[in-house]
Design a protein around this motif. Structure first.
Motif, PDB file in Angstrom:
ATOM      1  N   GLY A  14       0.636  -1.276  -0.033  1.00 29.53           N
ATOM      2  CA  GLY A  14      -0.073   0.020   0.272  1.00 29.53           C
ATOM      3  C   GLY A  14       0.886   1.204  -0.329  1.00 29.53           C
ATOM      4  O   GLY A  14       2.253   0.959  -0.148  1.00 29.53           O
ATOM      5  N   ARG A  15       0.288   1.924   0.162  1.00 25.82           N
ATOM      6  CA  ARG A  15       1.256   3.697   0.201  1.00 25.82           C
ATOM      7  C   ARG A  15       1.501   4.197   1.865  1.00 25.82           C
ATOM      8  O   ARG A  15       0.511   4.028   2.755  1.00 25.82           O
ATOM      9  CB  ARG A  15      -0.002   4.700  -0.342  1.00 25.82           C
ATOM     10  CG  ARG A  15       0.666   6.212  -0.618  1.00 25.82           C
ATOM     11  CD  ARG A  15       0.030   6.903  -1.238  1.00 25.82           C
ATOM     12  NE  ARG A  15      -0.968   7.398  -0.349  1.00 25.82           N
ATOM     13  CZ  ARG A  15      -1.585   8.294   0.413  1.00 25.82           C
ATOM     14  NH1 ARG A  15      -0.219   8.977   0.900  1.00 25.82           N
ATOM     15  NH2 ARG A  15      -2.753   8.092   1.238  1.00 25.82           N
ATOM     16  N   VAL A  29       1.433   4.331   8.893  1.00 24.16           N
ATOM     17  CA  VAL A  29      -0.163   3.801   8.681  1.00 24.16           C
ATOM     18  C   VAL A  29      -0.260   3.973   6.848  1.00 24.16           C
ATOM     19  O   VAL A  29       0.388   4.321   6.108  1.00 24.16           O
ATOM     20  CB  VAL A  29      -1.221   5.301   8.759  1.00 24.16           C
ATOM     21  CG1 VAL A  29      -1.866   4.805   7.795  1.00 24.16           C
ATOM     22  CG2 VAL A  29      -1.121   5.605   9.872  1.00 24.16           C
ATOM     23  N   ILE A  30      -0.133   2.005   6.711  1.00 22.22           N
ATOM     24  CA  ILE A  30      -0.495   2.131   4.886  1.00 22.22           C
ATOM     25  C   ILE A  30      -1.756   1.776   4.470  1.00 22.22           C
ATOM     26  O   ILE A  30      -2.665   1.416   4.961  1.00 22.22           O
ATOM     27  CB  ILE A  30       0.157   0.129   5.278  1.00 22.22           C
ATOM     28  CG1 ILE A  30       1.894   0.414   5.957  1.00 22.22           C
ATOM     29  CG2 ILE A  30       0.726   0.036   3.663  1.00 22.22           C
ATOM     30  CD1 ILE A  30       3.022   1.552   5.277  1.00 22.22           C
ATOM     31  N   GLU A  31      -1.792   3.086   3.603  1.00 18.54           N
ATOM     32  CA  GLU A  31      -3.186   2.781   3.420  1.00 18.54           C
ATOM     33  C   GLU A  31      -3.730   1.976   1.598  1.00 18.54           C
ATOM     34  O   GLU A  31      -2.341   1.876   0.791  1.00 18.54           O
ATOM     35  CB  GLU A  31      -3.571   4.010   2.557  1.00 18.54           C
ATOM     36  CG  GLU A  31      -3.406   4.980   3.821  1.00 18.54           C
ATOM     37  CD  GLU A  31      -3.879   6.591   3.313  1.00 18.54           C
ATOM     38  OE1 GLU A  31      -3.545   7.378   2.474  1.00 18.54           O
ATOM     39  OE2 GLU A  31      -4.148   7.541   4.212  1.00 18.54           O
ATOM     40  N   LYS A  32      -4.047   0.975   1.210  1.00 20.06           N
ATOM     41  CA  LYS A  32      -5.377   0.568   0.631  1.00 20.06           C
ATOM     42  C   LYS A  32      -5.789   0.544   0.175  1.00 20.06           C
ATOM     43  O   LYS A  32      -6.729   0.097   1.099  1.00 20.06           O
ATOM     44  CB  LYS A  32      -4.500  -0.738   0.399  1.00 20.06           C
ATOM     45  CG  LYS A  32      -4.289  -1.929  -0.665  1.00 20.06           C
ATOM     46  CD  LYS A  32      -4.044  -3.139  -0.710  1.00 20.06           C
ATOM     47  CE  LYS A  32      -4.366  -3.569  -2.521  1.00 20.06           C
ATOM     48  NZ  LYS A  32      -3.948  -4.761  -2.497  1.00 20.06           N
ATOM     49  N   TYR A  52       4.420   4.023  -2.390  1.00 17.42           N
ATOM     50  CA  TYR A  52       3.911   2.476  -2.564  1.00 17.42           C
ATOM     51  C   TYR A  52       5.690   1.771  -1.606  1.00 17.42           C
ATOM     52  O   TYR A  52       6.831   2.255  -2.054  1.00 17.42           O
ATOM     53  CB  TYR A  52       3.500   1.808  -3.072  1.00 17.42           C
ATOM     54  CG  TYR A  52       2.226   2.184  -3.858  1.00 17.42           C
ATOM     55  CD1 TYR A  52       1.130   1.364  -3.767  1.00 17.42           C
ATOM     56  CD2 TYR A  52       2.570   3.387  -4.730  1.00 17.42           C
ATOM     57  CE1 TYR A  52      -0.141   2.026  -3.422  1.00 17.42           C
ATOM     58  CE2 TYR A  52       0.853   3.787  -4.993  1.00 17.42           C
ATOM     59  CZ  TYR A  52      -0.087   3.451  -4.508  1.00 17.42           C
ATOM     60  OH  TYR A  52      -1.134   3.457  -5.211  1.00 17.42           O
ATOM     61  N   VAL A  53       4.598   0.986   0.103  1.00 17.05           N
ATOM     62  CA  VAL A  53       5.326   0.271   0.486  1.00 17.05           C
ATOM     63  C   VAL A  53       5.201  -1.491   0.100  1.00 17.05           C
ATOM     64  O   VAL A  53       3.767  -1.195   0.258  1.00 17.05           O
ATOM     65  CB  VAL A  53       5.686   0.137   1.636  1.00 17.05           C
ATOM     66  CG1 VAL A  53       6.794   1.441   1.704  1.00 17.05           C
ATOM     67  CG2 VAL A  53       4.773   0.504   2.459  1.00 17.05           C
ATOM     68  N   GLU A  54       5.776  -2.340   0.213  1.00 20.24           N
ATOM     69  CA  GLU A  54       5.470  -3.676   0.358  1.00 20.24           C
ATOM     70  C   GLU A  54       6.097  -4.234   1.626  1.00 20.24           C
ATOM     71  O   GLU A  54       6.916  -4.148   1.948  1.00 20.24           O
ATOM     72  CB  GLU A  54       6.541  -4.017  -0.855  1.00 20.24           C
ATOM     73  CG  GLU A  54       5.139  -5.949  -1.325  1.00 20.24           C
ATOM     74  CD  GLU A  54       5.984  -6.801  -1.654  1.00 20.24           C
ATOM     75  OE1 GLU A  54       5.313  -8.190  -2.231  1.00 20.24           O
ATOM     76  OE2 GLU A  54       6.462  -5.808  -3.523  1.00 20.24           O
TER      77      GLU A  54
END
Length: 76
Positions: A14-15, A29-32, A52-54
């Motif tokens: 997510g971002r 906070v990772i948003e998707k 983006y991060v995974e």
């Protein structure tokens, strides 16, 4: 939906939006879409705000890929 990323084998992408304080601990906070995940915060995340991060969690730790695609920098 709120999810704390604690499960073995969990994969998230997510971002990275920002960091938040929950009690005395900081989370990223990772948003998707219309969901978000709170993950353990690392200082390096701030340089990647809006990108983006995974994340892949295994028994021996968490692997991160920062930026778009798998060729970006990673931390463990």
């Amino acid at each position: 939906m709120l999810a704390f990323a604690e499960h073995d084998g969990k994969h998230s992408i997510g971002r990275y939006a920002r960091s938040v304080l929950v009690g005395d601990k900081r989370f990223g906070v990772i948003e998707k879409s219309h969901e978000f995940t709170l993950v353990p915060w690392r200082p390096v995340f701030e340089r990647h705000a809006g990108r983006y991060v995974e994340r892949l969690q295994r028994g021996d730790g968490i692997s991160w890929t920062l930026g778009r695609g798998r060729s970006g920098p990673s931390i463990s």
